[in-house]
Design an enzyme around this catalytic site. Structure first.
Site, mmCIF file in Angstrom:
data_model
loop_
_atom_site.group_PDB
_atom_site.id
_atom_site.type_symbol
_atom_site.label_atom_id
_atom_site.label_comp_id
_atom_site.label_asym_id
_atom_site.label_seq_id
_atom_site.Cartn_x
_atom_site.Cartn_y
_atom_site.Cartn_z
ATOM 1 N N ASP A 44 43.884 42.868 35.194
ATOM 2 C CA ASP A 44 42.727 42.594 34.324
ATOM 3 C C ASP A 44 42.326 41.120 34.451
ATOM 4 O O ASP A 44 41.342 40.691 33.840
ATOM 5 C CB ASP A 44 42.980 43.018 32.873
ATOM 6 C CG ASP A 44 44.153 42.315 32.235
ATOM 7 O OD1 ASP A 44 44.844 41.544 32.926
ATOM 8 O OD2 ASP A 44 44.394 42.535 31.024
ATOM 9 N N SER A 45 43.049 40.378 35.306
ATOM 10 C CA SER A 45 42.599 39.035 35.701
ATOM 11 C C SER A 45 41.227 39.128 36.373
ATOM 12 O O SER A 45 40.588 38.108 36.603
ATOM 13 C CB SER A 45 43.611 38.377 36.649
ATOM 14 O OG SER A 45 43.917 39.221 37.732
ATOM 15 N N ASP A 83 46.064 47.572 35.750
ATOM 16 C CA ASP A 83 46.280 47.081 34.393
ATOM 17 C C ASP A 83 45.561 47.936 33.360
ATOM 18 O O ASP A 83 44.384 48.269 33.536
ATOM 19 C CB ASP A 83 45.748 45.644 34.262
ATOM 20 C CG ASP A 83 46.852 44.610 34.343
ATOM 21 O OD1 ASP A 83 48.022 44.959 34.083
ATOM 22 O OD2 ASP A 83 46.545 43.458 34.669
ATOM 23 N N LYS A 113 50.006 49.323 34.530
ATOM 24 C CA LYS A 113 50.784 48.212 33.978
ATOM 25 C C LYS A 113 50.261 47.910 32.584
ATOM 26 O O LYS A 113 49.053 47.950 32.360
ATOM 27 C CB LYS A 113 50.667 46.975 34.873
ATOM 28 C CG LYS A 113 51.370 45.740 34.292
ATOM 29 C CD LYS A 113 51.569 44.641 35.307
ATOM 30 C CE LYS A 113 50.403 43.714 35.488
ATOM 31 N NZ LYS A 113 49.962 43.020 34.265
ATOM 32 N N GLU A 115 51.128 45.306 28.915
ATOM 33 C CA GLU A 115 51.818 44.110 28.436
ATOM 34 C C GLU A 115 52.572 44.384 27.129
ATOM 35 O O GLU A 115 52.067 45.097 26.263
ATOM 36 C CB GLU A 115 50.793 42.987 28.194
ATOM 37 C CG GLU A 115 50.044 42.582 29.454
ATOM 38 C CD GLU A 115 49.019 41.477 29.218
ATOM 39 O OE1 GLU A 115 48.931 40.951 28.077
ATOM 40 O OE2 GLU A 115 48.305 41.129 30.176
ATOM 41 N N GLU A 182 56.105 36.803 33.603
ATOM 42 C CA GLU A 182 55.105 35.758 33.865
ATOM 43 C C GLU A 182 55.430 34.493 33.075
ATOM 44 O O GLU A 182 55.631 34.543 31.850
ATOM 45 C CB GLU A 182 53.698 36.271 33.483
ATOM 46 C CG GLU A 182 52.630 35.207 33.701
ATOM 47 C CD GLU A 182 51.201 35.729 33.681
ATOM 48 O OE1 GLU A 182 50.994 36.955 33.575
ATOM 49 O OE2 GLU A 182 50.289 34.888 33.758
HETATM 50 O O1 KIV Z 1 46.055 40.559 35.611
HETATM 51 C C1 KIV Z 1 46.817 40.085 36.457
HETATM 52 O O2 KIV Z 1 46.417 39.626 37.529
HETATM 53 C C2 KIV Z 1 48.245 40.065 36.144
HETATM 54 C C3 KIV Z 1 49.120 39.223 37.020
HETATM 55 C C4 KIV Z 1 48.944 37.801 36.699
HETATM 56 C C5 KIV Z 1 50.538 39.649 36.949
HETATM 57 O O3 KIV Z 1 48.660 40.662 35.206
#
Ligand code: KIV
Length: 281
Positions: A44-45, A83, A113, A115, A182
């Protein structure tokens, strides 16, 4: 060879390091896949890197599905992990399962993924019970930036380090096949890696994790809004792109581009006939 969750499990057993990079589009995913990177994270970056947001909290399920479909097309061998965006799993276990399912069905993800630790353990269990592999994410969890009061290294004192270990054990017990660590001190990440049976994937967590993940635009020197300490530049593609873009501007303005080799031909008899018809006064 298609990478699966079994590849991750075997890598931990055999002490082989795992590699993961983010991608948000087909072309980048194709290049990463060709290089032999085992896993591609549609992080989600993308909120920061692609959409220009200040943080990841505005990213939606539709954003993730849209980009995941493109990455999945380019990832022939790499395991595509996607994510779950902010508020797609925190609201209820039901929402978590439904939205994880959408990332698999509509986004063509191979795993999801999310969090968090103990507080999301039940969601991890129910998603894995539904046959969807889950990667957990601990330490600096960017979706909680407002609760953290900024992007800070996590687990530096005994209380928070102990919490991180207990969270790691909880997500493993809930069925996660791997966990991202992280921005945690390297010695703590090493300890977590020793405690867990599942692989740890570090980002700003030192060399003793079972694998590493980086944001592709950071490691290529393409993203300059901020540069985290751990984001080593493996290339200066950002500079190369700006140079190429300004060469294009200069050559177009000077008339040097396009040259003859960039153009298509037509029979001169056809052109002459057209000229006679349209250009004669
Ligand atoms: O969203 C993302 O790119 C991430 C990485 C920094 C692990 O969660």
């Amino acid at each position: 060879m298609k990478v699966t969750v079994n590849t991750f499990a075997n890598a931990k057993i055999n002490g082989e390091k795992l590699t993961m990079l983010t991608a948000y589009d087909y072309t980048t995913a194709t290049l990463i896949d060709k290089a032999g990177v085992e896993s591609i994270l549609v992080g989600d970056s993308l909120g920061n890197v692609v959409l220009g947001y200040d943080d990841t909290t505005a990213v939606t399920m539709e954003d993730m599905i849209h980009h995941s479909r493109a990455v999945a097309k380019g990832a022939k061998n790499a395991l595509v992990v996607v994510d779950m965006p902010f508020m797609s799993y925190q609201t209820s276990v039901y929402d978590a399962v439904v939205n994880a399912g959408r990332l698999i069905k509509e986004g063509r993800a191979g795993a999801v993924k999310l969090e968090g630790g103990i507080e999301v353990a039940e969601a991890i269990k129910k998603i894995t019970d539904a046959g969807i592999p889950v990667m957990a994410h601990l330490g600096l969890t960017p979706q909680s930036v407002n609760a953290f009061g900024g992007y800070k290294v996590q687990g530096k004192d005994e209380l928070s380090a102990r919490k991180l270990i207990n969270d790691a054990i909880a997500v493993q017990k809930a069925g996660a096949f791997s966990v991202v660590l992280e921005c945690v001190p390297a010695e703590l990440a090493k300890l977590v890696t020793e405690i867990l049976d599942i692989p740890t994937i570090g980002i700003g967590a030192g060399a003793d994790c079972d694998g590493q993940v980086l944001v592709f635009a950071d490691m290529l020197g393409m993203f300059s809004d901020y540069t985290p300490k751990f984001a080593k530049h493996f290339g200066e593609i950002g500079k190369a792109m700006t140079n190429a873009f300004s060469d294009y501007v200069n050559e177009t303005k000077s008339g040097a581009f396009p040259a003859l080799e960039h153009t298509y031909k037509i029979d001169s008899a056809v052109i002459n006939t057209l000229k006679e018809e349209f250009c004669n006064d």
